[in-house]
Enzyme design. Structure first.
Site, PDB file in Angstrom:
ATOM      1  N   GLU A 194       0.842  -1.212   0.000  1.00 10.95           N
ATOM      2  CA  GLU A 194       0.000   0.000   0.000  1.00 10.95           C
ATOM      3  C   GLU A 194       0.875   1.260   0.000  1.00 10.95           C
ATOM      4  O   GLU A 194       0.705   2.149   0.838  1.00 10.95           O
ATOM      5  CB  GLU A 194      -0.988  -0.027   1.184  1.00 10.95           C
ATOM      6  CG  GLU A 194      -1.953  -1.189   1.068  1.00 10.95           C
ATOM      7  CD  GLU A 194      -3.208  -1.098   1.938  1.00 10.95           C
ATOM      8  OE1 GLU A 194      -3.289  -0.212   2.799  1.00 10.95           O
ATOM      9  OE2 GLU A 194      -4.115  -1.936   1.736  1.00 10.95           O
ATOM     10  N   GLU A 315      -4.913  -8.813  -0.268  1.00 11.07           N
ATOM     11  CA  GLU A 315      -5.733  -8.484   0.908  1.00 11.07           C
ATOM     12  C   GLU A 315      -7.182  -8.386   0.472  1.00 11.07           C
ATOM     13  O   GLU A 315      -7.507  -7.584  -0.415  1.00 11.07           O
ATOM     14  CB  GLU A 315      -5.273  -7.172   1.565  1.00 11.07           C
ATOM     15  CG  GLU A 315      -3.961  -7.321   2.312  1.00 11.07           C
ATOM     16  CD  GLU A 315      -3.525  -6.074   3.071  1.00 11.07           C
ATOM     17  OE1 GLU A 315      -4.399  -5.332   3.563  1.00 11.07           O
ATOM     18  OE2 GLU A 315      -2.304  -5.842   3.157  1.00 11.07           O
TER      19      GLU A 315
HETATM   20  O1  AHR Z   1      -5.216  -5.861   6.955  1.00 12.04           O
HETATM   21  C1  AHR Z   1      -5.165  -4.675   7.680  1.00 12.04           C
HETATM   22  C2  AHR Z   1      -4.529  -3.556   6.900  1.00 12.04           C
HETATM   23  O2  AHR Z   1      -5.313  -3.244   5.800  1.00 12.04           O
HETATM   24  C3  AHR Z   1      -3.180  -3.839   6.294  1.00 12.04           C
HETATM   25  O3  AHR Z   1      -2.148  -3.652   7.195  1.00 12.04           O
HETATM   26  C4  AHR Z   1      -3.088  -2.829   5.201  1.00 12.04           C
HETATM   27  O4  AHR Z   1      -2.278  -3.261   4.132  1.00 12.04           O
HETATM   28  C5  AHR Z   1      -4.541  -2.610   4.793  1.00 12.04           C
HETATM   29  O5  AHR Z   1      -4.872  -1.294   4.742  1.00 12.04           O
END
Ligand code: AHR
Length: 510
Positions: A194, A315
């Site tokens: 990110e 994710e």
């Molecule tokens: O999964 C929680 C958070 O969500 C992670 O650390 C980040 O990559 C995303 O914003």
């Protein structure tokens, strides 16, 4: 009198049959051609809340039964679920993590503040050796995320060398000093996380240049994954693909993050206390994953028509408000039948896009967001999402059978979603069909036609619950689990299935 009773029964029968709307599915086994990578069933474990500490790692001196410090119950449950891959150490944490803090004797490792997640002390007792040891124990492929946001090219390059190199060098000497003679086999490396947000707030142009630099020195990393877009940021994908075009050796994967948020970021809603409007909203929003993958893939196709670069959804999952009374920085949430549907739908979508989606990682394995496992001290709970992963393991390394699906729409207060969602695959002569009924109130009759193969046996499994917000909790009998589901053998390639309301079903034909 007798006649009246007869007509009443007939009427009841007709009404209930009519209530079972028809869904039609056709499958042609000879059309199967795309492999579903087992990595699509991957997981994610970050130094966040009680995911690593307490959830996975309790230390060798703990009273909780453990194997070299790893919770025995969690190890067995993950193996039983056939976990194929685990991503670590983050997440946002990855871009604050300095790997040398997490090697060597545990009592000599420095502590740090986990700035993203609750400001708690991170004592670094779980580091590279522990992670890779854990992966060996659960027989999962490791996926390590390098630090681009606050790390250096040298630091990243040395980490890859420390882990993967057979050569004689200061890093391999250090590894040997720390007790590991042979290198580990780590194929997957993420370069930043990110970086448009918590990983350094960069523009896509700036990150793409940095990516090329970091990737050039990550020698030994055979599958390098660039930080990709969040949700609908198609420009990020376009810039990354453009700026790495003709650099085949530098990029093998590009990530995508998409969380299902029922309301909005400041009010995400309760994981357990929800109504039917929220049920349909969650499912509708999770279905956006299909559009996101389609559109990001279309951009990737422009630069990479052979689909050499994998789209890595590293994710995904439901993100609700934390359970009342728990640390807001720990992201601890319960998991209901709604989560089972969300898992089933997303996994079906990833299967359907297996030509481009090469890996995905649900967030996160234990005690954080849409977990497969929850722990409280020495107790462990398997969530409805756990059972979906266990059920869908049938698709790992199988070949996708394209599914032709015509279904009605389940509608509630102006929002609607398809009633049935599914995917199918074939492996070693076994056809596996996973179907979700998104309607929480009504069963759906599915007429399945399958050609290209004769079948002599048929088996089924189901995950369902009495109420849409049923969940498994500590000190209680399980409310949601995997049960046997009766299905008849297909006759002349035709099979009729009654999919119970709010259910996830696996049918296997052989
Ligand atoms: O999964 C929680 C958070 O969500 C992670 O650390 C980040 O990559 C995303 O914003």
């Amino acid at each position: 009198m007798k006649m009246n009773l007869f007509f009443s029964i007939m009427l009841l029968f007709l009404v209930s049959t009519a209530a079972l709307a028809q869904t039609k599915i056709s499958l042609h086994t000879d059309q199967a051609k795309t492999k579903i990578n087992k990595e699509i069933y991957g997981h994610f474990a970050e130094h966040l809340g009680r995911c690593i500490y307490g959830g996975i790692y309790v230390g060798q001196d703990s009273e909780i039964p453990n194997i070299r410090g790893f919770r025995e119950d969690v190890v067995f449950a993950l193996k039983e679920m056939e976990i194929p891959l685990l991503r670590w150490p983050g997440g946002c944490f990855a871009d604050t993590y300095h790997w040398k803090d997490g090697i060597g004797p545990q009592h000599e490792r420095p502590s740090m503040v986990n700035v993203h997640w609750g400001g708690v002390t991170e004592d670094n007792s779980f580091g590279t050796h522990e992670f890779l040891d854990f992966c060996e124990l659960i027989e999962a492929e490791p996926y390590i995320n390098l630090n681009v946001g606050s790390g250096t090219v040298r630091e990243a390059s040395e980490w890859v060398e420390y882990v993967t190199s057979k050569n004689i060098s200061p890093m391999t000497d250090l590894r040997k000093q720390n007790g590991r003679e042979e290198p580990w086999e780590v194929k997957y490396w993420g370069i930043g996380n990110e970086n448009w947000g918590c990983g350094g707030d960069m523009t896509p142009e700036y990150y793409a240049d940095l990516y090329r630099q970091f990737a050039s020195y990550a020698r030994g990393a055979s599958y390098k994954i660039a930080c990709g877009a969040s949700d609908y940021d198609y420009n990020w994908t376009d810039v990354l693909m453009k700026k790495t075009q003709n650099k085949q050796h530098l990029i093998q994967g590009l990530s995508l993050h998409y969380y299902t948020i029922t309301h909005n970021w400041s009010h995400k809603g309760s994981a357990t206390d929800f109504n039917e409007k929220e049920w349909v909203t969650t499912l509708d929003k999770t279905l956006n994953m299909d559009e996101l993958i389609t559109k990001h893939s279309t951009i990737m196709d422009k630069y990479d028509p052979e689909k050499r670069i994998g789209l890595i959804v590293d994710e995904w999952g439901n993100w609700f408000d934390v359970e009342p009374g728990t640390n807001p920085g720990f992201l601890y949430q319960q998991n209901t039948m709604r989560d089972a549907l969300v898992a089933g739908i997303n996994l079906n979508i990833f299967n359907q896009h297996a030509d481009r989606v090469k890996m995905s990682n649900i967030a996160q394995t234990v005690n954080v967001l849409q977990s497969v496992i929850l722990t409280k001290d020495e107790q462990m709970v398997l969530t409805p999402t756990y059972y979906v992963f266990k059920m869908y393991a049938a698709h790992q390394e199988a070949t996708l059978i394209p599914m032709n699906l015509e279904t009605s729409r389940y509608e509630f207060e102006g929002r609607s979603v398809p009633t049935v969602h599914g995917s199918a695959s074939t492996k070693d002569g076994v056809v596996s069909i996973t179907l979700c009924n998104l309607n929480p109130n009504q069963a759906e009759q599915v007429a399945l036609t399958i050609t290209g193969q004769e079948f002599s046996t048929c088996a089924g499994q189901i995950i369902t619950a009495k109420n849409m917000n049923d969940y498994n909790d500590f000190d209680q009998e399980e409310k949601v689990s995997l049960q046997t589901f009766d299905v008849k053998k297909p006759k002349n390639g035709n099979l009729s299935i009654d999919l119970p309301a709010k259910s996830v079903v696996l049918i296997q034909l052989q």
